[in-house]
Each structure stands twice: as C-alpha cells, then as structure tokens.
Design an enzyme around this catalytic site. Structure first.
Site, PDB file in Angstrom:
ATOM      1  N   SER A  67       1.465  -1.007   0.326  1.00  0.00           N
ATOM      2  CA  SER A  67      -0.038   0.320   0.105  1.00  0.00           C
ATOM      3  C   SER A  67       0.738   1.174   0.172  1.00  0.00           C
ATOM      4  CB  SER A  67      -0.976  -0.135   1.496  1.00  0.00           C
ATOM      5  OG  SER A  67      -2.009  -1.512   1.037  1.00  0.00           O
ATOM      6  N   CYS A  68       0.149   1.991  -0.436  1.00  0.00           N
ATOM      7  CA  CYS A  68       0.920   3.587   0.020  1.00  0.00           C
ATOM      8  C   CYS A  68       1.857   4.344  -1.509  1.00  0.00           C
ATOM      9  CB  CYS A  68       1.688   3.989   1.131  1.00  0.00           C
ATOM     10  SG  CYS A  68       1.559   3.643   2.504  1.00  0.00           S
ATOM     11  N   THR A  69       1.367   5.479  -1.890  1.00  0.00           N
ATOM     12  CA  THR A  69       2.100   6.116  -2.838  1.00  0.00           C
ATOM     13  C   THR A  69       2.964   7.393  -2.499  1.00  0.00           C
ATOM     14  OG1 THR A  69       0.713   4.891  -4.091  1.00  0.00           O
ATOM     15  CG2 THR A  69       1.674   7.078  -4.891  1.00  0.00           C
ATOM     16  N   GLU A  81       6.489   3.369   3.698  1.00  0.00           N
ATOM     17  CA  GLU A  81       5.659   3.397   2.509  1.00  0.00           C
ATOM     18  C   GLU A  81       6.584   1.752   1.990  1.00  0.00           C
ATOM     19  OE1 GLU A  81       4.766   3.272  -2.211  1.00  0.00           O
ATOM     20  OE2 GLU A  81       4.694   4.827  -0.413  1.00  0.00           O
ATOM     21  N   ARG A 128       1.365   3.709 -12.102  1.00  0.00           N
ATOM     22  CA  ARG A 128       1.370   4.666 -10.473  1.00  0.00           C
ATOM     23  C   ARG A 128       2.402   5.698 -10.816  1.00  0.00           C
ATOM     24  NH1 ARG A 128       0.877   2.535  -4.871  1.00  0.00           N
ATOM     25  NH2 ARG A 128       1.508   0.897  -5.646  1.00  0.00           N
TER      26      ARG A 128
END
Length: 477
Positions: free
Chosen positions: A14-16, A107, A257
């Site tokens: 998860s996360c960006t 991250e 992404r």
C-alpha cells in the site's frame, strides 16, 4: 538463535510517495507526501496529534514483533498521525518535530527471493508500526535520521521491506531497507521530484559519493558476495535490478502509478505505464506546488482508458491498474519544510483523510502543543464530528455517481485550499510586522472553517446521492 521467516503473505502493498526537492518546489520548500493506504477491504481510522516529550515512552515495545528497546531521555515534541484504534501499535505515520525535521514512515516496497534468501527478514525486528516513533523524536537533521534508522536496521533487523522519507529544510533522504539487516539511502536531487509506488525504486547508487548516498557498512560486499549486481559492465550499479522486483503484479499494481504522476509533471515524456524503466527521479517541466502534490495524490488515470470514472475505456481497461487515489487511503500528509521562515512557521503539515479524489488538504502549524479536536478525536464509531469520518462518508456516497458530484467536490477542494493558503500568507505577513501570533488559535480557525465546509458538502452529496438511488421514481404526490 535468531528466528527468521519470510512474510510474503503479510506484505501491505500500500501507499504512494512523492518527494520534491527544494529547487523543484515553488517556494524552495522540501515537500514529502505519502498516502497511507490500508490493505484491500480494510480501513484504518487515523488522528492528527501532538506528542509531547513527557508522553513519549522511555521504554518501547512493539505490538506486532515484540521488539523492545530503551529510548533516550531527551525526546522533543512532534506531530504524528497514529492509528485511532490502538490494537496494533502506534503507527505514527507522518509528522514534524521541534527541530523542523519530518519523517514519513513507511512505503511498503517490493524485493526478490535472491535478497531475502541471502539476508532473511527478522521476525523480532522493527517495522512500519515502530519506525516513526523510534526515529523522529531524537533527530536534528534528516541525515541524522538516516543514521539512526540505519543503526536499528543493522542491529535489530526488520520483518518487512520499507521505504522511509526523512527531510529538513535543506534536503530529503529516501531510505530503503534491503533484506533483514541491510539498507541504502539516497538524497533526492534538489531540482527533481521522485515517485515511489510500493517498489524498491532507486535506479542508481554511487558507493563513493558520501554526500548523496549512504548505506550500511556491509552493503557493497553483500552485493558482491551474493552476485546481486545485474549490470553487464560490473562497474555501474542499479539497485532496482539487484534488490527490487520485476513481477507481473508490479506492472499492474505499481509502475502505472509512477507513470500517472510523471505524466502530470512531465507531459512531454512518452513511456509505458507497465515499463520497468520509469526513472526514479525526474526534473519537472515547471516548479511543483503543494496543490500539485495534493492533486498527484488524487490521480486516477484521468483522460486515459484506465480511469475507473472515465468513459474512454472498455470496462476491462478501466479496472486494469491500481490508482494512486484509491478508496482505502487512511490519511495523506504533505510535510512542507519552508526556507527562510521563523522557526514556528517553518514546518507545515497538510492533513487529508480518506480517498484523495474526494477530500481536501488542510495546513497546520506544527510547533504547537495541541491539535483541533475535529482532526484529533477520531473514534472507532462513525461520527460527523470527525474530519476522518466525514471525509469517508463523502467518498462512500459520491463514488457511485462521481461525475454528478464532481463539480461540488472540486469547488469544495478549491475553496478550502484557498483558505489554507490565505491563512499561511496572513500569518507570514503578521510575523513580518512583528505581531505575536497564537498558532494553536490559527490552527483552530482553519479547522472550524473546514468543519463547516465539509458538513455543507456532505449535505449536498447526500441529497444528490439520495436522488440518484436505483429505486427512485419520477412521479410523486
């Protein structure tokens, strides 16, 4: 004997993260931002608080791994965005300390079996739950933060692969863990931005350049011993090849992404959303603002066949890639460290809760002792007295008919961002005149404004969503 195991089944994925060097930002600030995203099907309530020195533990014990350590007796005050439900530990996530040093942790990043076979993950080590609390209260510079975290990784090890951003007014460092005990860190070029989407991202490392690269003492020998350098020439070194992954999942979940955000800041560059060669850092075509960063954290492949809200795809393409602005974002913090400002206004934390396409970002001065209740008092139960829950409600109601709600949401975002920028500008002007400013009162005023405007947006979205219900009928009494 040390117990080790592989946690492939427990990766958060998860996360960006986006990092903006001081010469690439609009006002010379260093900018660090990350969406903290829960696992699929999960939603983690968050709160925005201040941790005072007397509240910082002197003995720390992790909930997940059981790792324990004594902590120094000289912590400083810092902001944090911990879990509102404390059943899995603190998970402080993002904040700025009394020295105006910022940490965003963490991250989740990908790696490969060669690395984990050579240096297995450590069940009793540290992880995302712990890193923020172990590092931020004790560092005066970003470089000190890298050194402190590096020491924990070398001695205690880690049970997961993570990337951590640590910044101050002069520089941003990006640290990536490698296996159980190794690590490397790279200074973000001042004139560039970086996008990191759940992958070990760094694509270049220079062991001789101590000003811009740091690592554990054994990393170079570790790389040589285990034949990890995959560059043909044997001289240059690409850590992404050596320590990262190139899986089918990366092509669908991660690299698109980076492509989407780089499409925003470098529209002149053509590259594939599934390419493994998307650069770690780029010089943007123009300087980047806080509002740009917020927008980058909200992207969902607009004007492409991959937009889940768009009409350019064929139904399958709209769901092909994982968006940056995903449904299960818990919080997003933009950590802005401004140059040439008084100490009390150098560090500004922009706070968002919930899915980023539907919410706003709110600035708060960080050299304070308390935060507004609307942002701090998140409970386990749904309540419109909470910015977290109000943001979640708006997103949940608006998602099914995004285009119908889009104008109201965009107006809300524009107006609230304008008010935030105005608050900062007005405080700056008052300080230049020698006036005394109550920063907690300023934070409370912006919170009150956001609460009013968020309630008004929720009213509009609820009414429109109710009128769009499937069981509606045009004839009435």
């Amino acid at each position: 004997m040390e117990v080790v195991f592989m946690r492939f089944d427990q990766e958060h994925d998860s996360c960006t993260t986006i990092l903006v060097g001081k010469k690439a930002s609009y006002d010379g600030s260093t900018l660090v931002a990350r969406t903290e995203d829960s696992c699929n099907g999960e939603f983690t309530p968050k709160k925005f608080i201040v941790v005072r020195p007397e509240d910082q533990p002197r003995h720390y014990k992790a909930v997940i791994s059981g790792f324990e350590t004594d902590l120094p007796d000289n912590p400083v005050r810092y902001t944090a965005m911990p879990n509102a439900i404390n059943n899995e530990g603190i998970w402080g996530a993002a904040g700025i300390n009394a020295y105006n040093v910022a940490v965003s942790a963490t991250e989740t990043i990908s790696t490969n079996p060669r690395v984990l076979g050579a240096d297995p993950l450590v069940e009793t080590g540290i992880g995302e739950e712990d890193i923020f609390t172990l590092v931020l209260p004790y560092i005066k510079t970003a470089r000190e933060g890298v050194e402190r975290l590096g020491h924990f990784l070398e001695t205690a090890g880690t049970y997961e692969s993570n990337g951590i951003a640590i910044s101050d007014v002069n520089e941003i460092w990006w640290l990536e863990s490698i296996g159980g005990h190794h690590w490397m860190a790279r200074r973000v070029p001042d004139d560039a931005y970086v996008v990191n989407p759940n992958q070990l991202g760094s694509d270049f490392f220079d062991f001789e350049d101590k000003e811009n690269f740091m690592c554990d003492p054994d990393l170079k020998d570790f790389m040589i011993r285990h034949h990890l350098n995959l560059n043909f020439d044997g001289e240059s070194f690409n850590p992404r090849y050596a320590f990262g992954s190139q899986r089918d999942k990366d092509r669908l979940y991660n690299t698109p992404r980076a492509w989407d955000i780089q499409r925003m800041f470098n529209p002149e560059v053509e590259q594939s959303p599934t390419s493994f060669e998307i650069p770690w850092a780029r010089v943007p075509y123009r300087k980047i603002t806080v509002e740009d960063v917020k927008e980058s954290m909200s992207t969902h492949y607009q004007f492409t066949p991959y937009d889940p809200y768009g009409n350019l795809g064929d139904g399958k393409s709209n769901r092909r890639f994982r968006t940056v602005g995903i449904n299960r974002t818990s919080q997003t913090a933009i950590l802005q460290i401004r140059p040439n400002r008084p100490h009390d206004t150098t560090g500004i934390q922009w706070v968002s809760y919930g899915s980023m396409p539907f919410t706003t970002a709110v600035p708060f001065f960080t050299q304070v002792d308390t935060t507004p209740a609307y942002f701090a008092n998140t409970t386990a139960k749904v309540s419109t007295d909470s910015f977290y829950w109000s943001s979640r409600l708006i997103a949940g109601l608006a998602d099914a008919h995004y285009l119908e709600h889009q104008a109201d949401i965009e107006s809300y975002q524009k107006n609230t961002l304008c008010r935030g920028e105005a608050m900062i500008a007005q405080v700056d002007a008052r300080l230049e005149k020698g006036e005394v400013v109550d920063f907690e009162a300023e934070n409370q005023q912006i919170s009150d404004y956001i609460e009013e405007k968020t309630a008004a947006l929720l009213d509009k979205v609820l009414l429109r969503a109710s009128n769009l219900m499937v069981n509606r009928y045009s004839v009435s009494d």
